[in-house]
Design a protein around this motif. Structure first.
Motif, PDB file in Angstrom:
ATOM      1  N   PRO A   1       0.796  -1.232   0.000  1.00 26.49           N
ATOM      2  CA  PRO A   1       0.000   0.000   0.000  1.00 26.49           C
ATOM      3  C   PRO A   1       0.830   1.284   0.000  1.00 26.49           C
ATOM      4  N   SER A   2       1.865   1.355   0.834  1.00 26.01           N
ATOM      5  CA  SER A   2       2.653   2.591   0.904  1.00 26.01           C
ATOM      6  C   SER A   2       3.347   2.872  -0.419  1.00 26.01           C
ATOM      7  N   GLU A   3       3.851   1.840  -1.072  1.00 22.92           N
ATOM      8  CA  GLU A   3       4.544   2.032  -2.342  1.00 22.92           C
ATOM      9  C   GLU A   3       3.555   2.316  -3.469  1.00 22.92           C
ATOM     10  N   ALA A   4       2.368   1.715  -3.396  1.00 23.75           N
ATOM     11  CA  ALA A   4       1.343   2.017  -4.395  1.00 23.75           C
ATOM     12  C   ALA A   4       0.918   3.482  -4.301  1.00 23.75           C
ATOM     13  N   ARG A   5       0.800   4.001  -3.074  1.00 22.59           N
ATOM     14  CA  ARG A   5       0.458   5.424  -2.914  1.00 22.59           C
ATOM     15  C   ARG A   5       1.560   6.303  -3.487  1.00 22.59           C
ATOM     16  N   TRP A   6       2.813   5.953  -3.209  1.00 21.53           N
ATOM     17  CA  TRP A   6       3.938   6.713  -3.763  1.00 21.53           C
ATOM     18  C   TRP A   6       3.906   6.641  -5.289  1.00 21.53           C
ATOM     19  N   GLY A   7       3.656   5.453  -5.830  1.00 22.57           N
ATOM     20  CA  GLY A   7       3.628   5.290  -7.274  1.00 22.57           C
ATOM     21  C   GLY A   7       2.540   6.105  -7.930  1.00 22.57           C
ATOM     22  N   GLU A   8       1.374   6.163  -7.282  1.00 21.30           N
ATOM     23  CA  GLU A   8       0.281   6.972  -7.832  1.00 21.30           C
ATOM     24  C   GLU A   8       0.675   8.445  -7.870  1.00 21.30           C
ATOM     25  N   ARG A   9       1.265   8.946  -6.776  1.00 18.06           N
ATOM     26  CA  ARG A   9       1.685  10.350  -6.740  1.00 18.06           C
ATOM     27  C   ARG A   9       2.756  10.625  -7.796  1.00 18.06           C
ATOM     28  N   LYS A  10       3.716   9.725  -7.910  1.00 13.86           N
ATOM     29  CA  LYS A  10       4.787   9.887  -8.892  1.00 13.86           C
ATOM     30  C   LYS A  10       4.220   9.887 -10.304  1.00 13.86           C
ATOM     31  N   ALA A  11       3.319   8.968 -10.587  1.00 13.45           N
ATOM     32  CA  ALA A  11       2.732   8.885 -11.921  1.00 13.45           C
ATOM     33  C   ALA A  11       1.967  10.164 -12.259  1.00 13.45           C
ATOM     34  N   LYS A  12       1.210  10.679 -11.301  1.00 15.80           N
ATOM     35  CA  LYS A  12       0.446  11.897 -11.551  1.00 15.80           C
ATOM     36  C   LYS A  12       1.366  13.107 -11.717  1.00 15.80           C
ATOM     37  N   SER A  13       2.504  13.108 -11.009  1.00 13.61           N
ATOM     38  CA  SER A  13       3.453  14.213 -11.156  1.00 13.61           C
ATOM     39  C   SER A  13       4.084  14.228 -12.548  1.00 13.61           C
ATOM     40  N   GLN A  14       4.023  13.087 -13.242  1.00 13.18           N
ATOM     41  CA  GLN A  14       4.526  12.994 -14.611  1.00 13.18           C
ATOM     42  C   GLN A  14       3.399  13.122 -15.637  1.00 13.18           C
ATOM     43  N   GLY A  15       2.279  13.660 -15.198  1.00 15.85           N
ATOM     44  CA  GLY A  15       1.160  13.869 -16.103  1.00 15.85           C
ATOM     45  C   GLY A  15       0.242  12.679 -16.246  1.00 15.85           C
ATOM     46  N   GLY A  16       0.355  11.714 -15.343  1.00 17.30           N
ATOM     47  CA  GLY A  16      -0.436  10.495 -15.430  1.00 17.30           C
ATOM     48  C   GLY A  16      -1.923  10.740 -15.222  1.00 17.30           C
ATOM     49  N   ALA A  17      -2.731   9.956 -15.922  1.00 15.21           N
ATOM     50  CA  ALA A  17      -4.183  10.035 -15.817  1.00 15.21           C
ATOM     51  C   ALA A  17      -4.698   8.830 -15.051  1.00 15.21           C
ATOM     52  N   GLU A  18      -5.532   9.072 -14.043  1.00 17.87           N
ATOM     53  CA  GLU A  18      -6.069   7.976 -13.229  1.00 17.87           C
ATOM     54  C   GLU A  18      -7.186   7.253 -13.977  1.00 17.87           C
ATOM     55  N   ARG A  19      -7.171   5.937 -13.870  1.00 17.28           N
ATOM     56  CA  ARG A  19      -8.234   5.100 -14.415  1.00 17.28           C
ATOM     57  C   ARG A  19      -8.889   4.343 -13.269  1.00 17.28           C
ATOM     58  N   PHE A  20     -10.091   3.871 -13.496  1.00 15.31           N
ATOM     59  CA  PHE A  20     -10.794   3.129 -12.454  1.00 15.31           C
ATOM     60  C   PHE A  20     -10.197   1.732 -12.287  1.00 15.31           C
ATOM     61  N   LEU A  21      -9.959   1.359 -11.038  1.00 10.73           N
ATOM     62  CA  LEU A  21      -9.590  -0.013 -10.680  1.00 10.73           C
ATOM     63  C   LEU A  21     -10.379  -0.335  -9.423  1.00 10.73           C
ATOM     64  N   PHE A  22     -11.141  -1.417  -9.437  1.00 10.04           N
ATOM     65  CA  PHE A  22     -12.187  -1.654  -8.444  1.00 10.04           C
ATOM     66  C   PHE A  22     -11.733  -1.612  -6.998  1.00 10.04           C
TER      67      PHE A  22
ATOM     68  N   PHE B   1       1.761   1.941 -17.438  1.00  7.39           N
ATOM     69  CA  PHE B   1       0.786   2.042 -16.354  1.00  7.39           C
ATOM     70  C   PHE B   1       1.444   1.741 -15.015  1.00  7.39           C
ATOM     71  N   VAL B   2       0.809   2.231 -13.947  1.00  2.00           N
ATOM     72  CA  VAL B   2       1.223   1.955 -12.570  1.00  2.00           C
ATOM     73  C   VAL B   2      -0.034   1.537 -11.812  1.00  2.00           C
ATOM     74  N   ALA B   3      -0.005   0.357 -11.168  1.00  3.67           N
ATOM     75  CA  ALA B   3      -1.185  -0.160 -10.472  1.00  3.67           C
ATOM     76  C   ALA B   3      -0.804  -0.689  -9.097  1.00  3.67           C
ATOM     77  N   GLY B   4      -1.801  -0.751  -8.208  1.00  2.00           N
ATOM     78  CA  GLY B   4      -1.618  -1.308  -6.876  1.00  2.00           C
ATOM     79  C   GLY B   4      -2.455  -0.534  -5.867  1.00  2.00           C
ATOM     80  N   PRO B   5      -2.493  -0.999  -4.615  1.00  2.00           N
ATOM     81  CA  PRO B   5      -1.794  -2.157  -4.056  1.00  2.00           C
ATOM     82  C   PRO B   5      -2.519  -3.458  -4.352  1.00  2.00           C
ATOM     83  N   ALA B   6      -1.845  -4.568  -3.998  1.00  2.00           N
ATOM     84  CA  ALA B   6      -2.446  -5.890  -4.194  1.00  2.00           C
ATOM     85  C   ALA B   6      -1.735  -6.876  -3.263  1.00  2.00           C
ATOM     86  N   VAL B   7      -2.152  -6.908  -2.006  1.00  2.00           N
ATOM     87  CA  VAL B   7      -1.485  -7.728  -0.990  1.00  2.00           C
ATOM     88  C   VAL B   7      -2.109  -9.117  -0.936  1.00  2.00           C
TER      89      VAL B   7
END
Length: 250
Positions: free
Chosen positions: A30-51, A68-74
């Motif tokens: 979870p912590s790395e997925a949150r970091w990855g989401e922030r990093k991806a968005k800082s590079q202009g990333g667009a969020e998509r729905f993941l259930f 793409f960057v996805a997660g978390p998935a424990v």
């Protein structure tokens, strides 16, 4: 072998869902997925729905392709649900990032394990009938093996142990698997590798060593600042690698 046409539910891309690039990162924790989401968005990333988590598509820029960057998935079941959906959306080359516990002296915390195959003690893999052993994609794993040392990481390739029962890892099992040359333990890889083989996609993993189980006293390192710094550095490297691979694919 089970007839696939008899499946009640098949993973699919719905009409309202956009396809994703073929290359990407699956960040398990979870912590790395949150970091990855922030990093991806800082590079202009667009969020998509993941259930149940986050999915962000980073656009191509400079020498990097879109990925793409996805997660978390424990845990194996959730990791497999996530991977199945990503494949349905278009994923074909997936780099998994997570943590693992060392079973052997010399496999030190803050180093990176690149699994080749896994001893399976999880309940998801048996539902994916494959011929032979599920192994990491050799091309992706070799890429990691060459790429990460150039960025200051000590890398160890080898077989690992995947378990559903984090709190039932006995000293006897740690000694037994260590004596067999099993390098580390974690909770998702064997299932992810089985799905990758079954669905005919490429998958490899880079697992940072968060703790040591082979010593008399358990040695966790994931709470200290140096571990967090190295974990972030690994994610930075994987972002760079994913962009480079995506550029090659385009």
């Amino acid at each position: 072998m089970v007839d696939d046409s008899d499946m009640v539910i098949e993973p699919r891309r719905e009409k309202t869902e956009m396809a994703i690039p073929p290359v990407g990162l699956l960040l398990l924790n979870p912590s790395e997925a949150r970091w990855g989401e922030r990093k991806a968005k800082s590079q202009g990333g667009a969020e998509r729905f993941l259930f149940h988590g986050h999915l962000t598509v980073v656009p191509a820029a400079g020498d990097n392709g879109s990925f793409f960057v996805a997660g978390p998935a424990v845990g194996a079941p959730m990791a497999v649900m996530t991977l199945e959906k990503l494949i349905a959306l278009g994923a074909r080359k997936v780099i998994v990032s997570g943590w693992c516990g060392s079973l052997l002296p010399g496999v030190e915390p803050l180093s990176v394990v690149l699994p080749t195959w896994a001893v399976c003690e999880e309940g998801t893999s048996p539902h994916y009938p494959i011929s032979g052993r599920a192994e990491a994609d050799p091309g992706l794993r070799c890429f990691l093996e060459k790429f990460l040392p150039d960025r200051g990481f000590t890398v160890r390739s080898g077989p690992i142990w995947t378990t559903d029962a984090l709190y039932r890892e006995t000293r006897d099992k740690v000694r037994q698997y260590g004596a067999q040359g099993i390098v580390a333990v974690e909770m998702e890889y064997s299932a992810l590798a089985a799905v990758a083989v079954f669905r005919r996609i490429s998958l490899a993993a880079a697992l940072i060593v968060s703790d040591s189980l082979w010593q008399e006293t358990w040695q966790p390192k994931y709470k200290n600042k140096e571990f967090r710094r190295r974990s972030t550095a690994l994610l930075e490297a994987l972002f760079t690698m994913a962009g480079a691979i995506a550029a090659q694919e385009s």
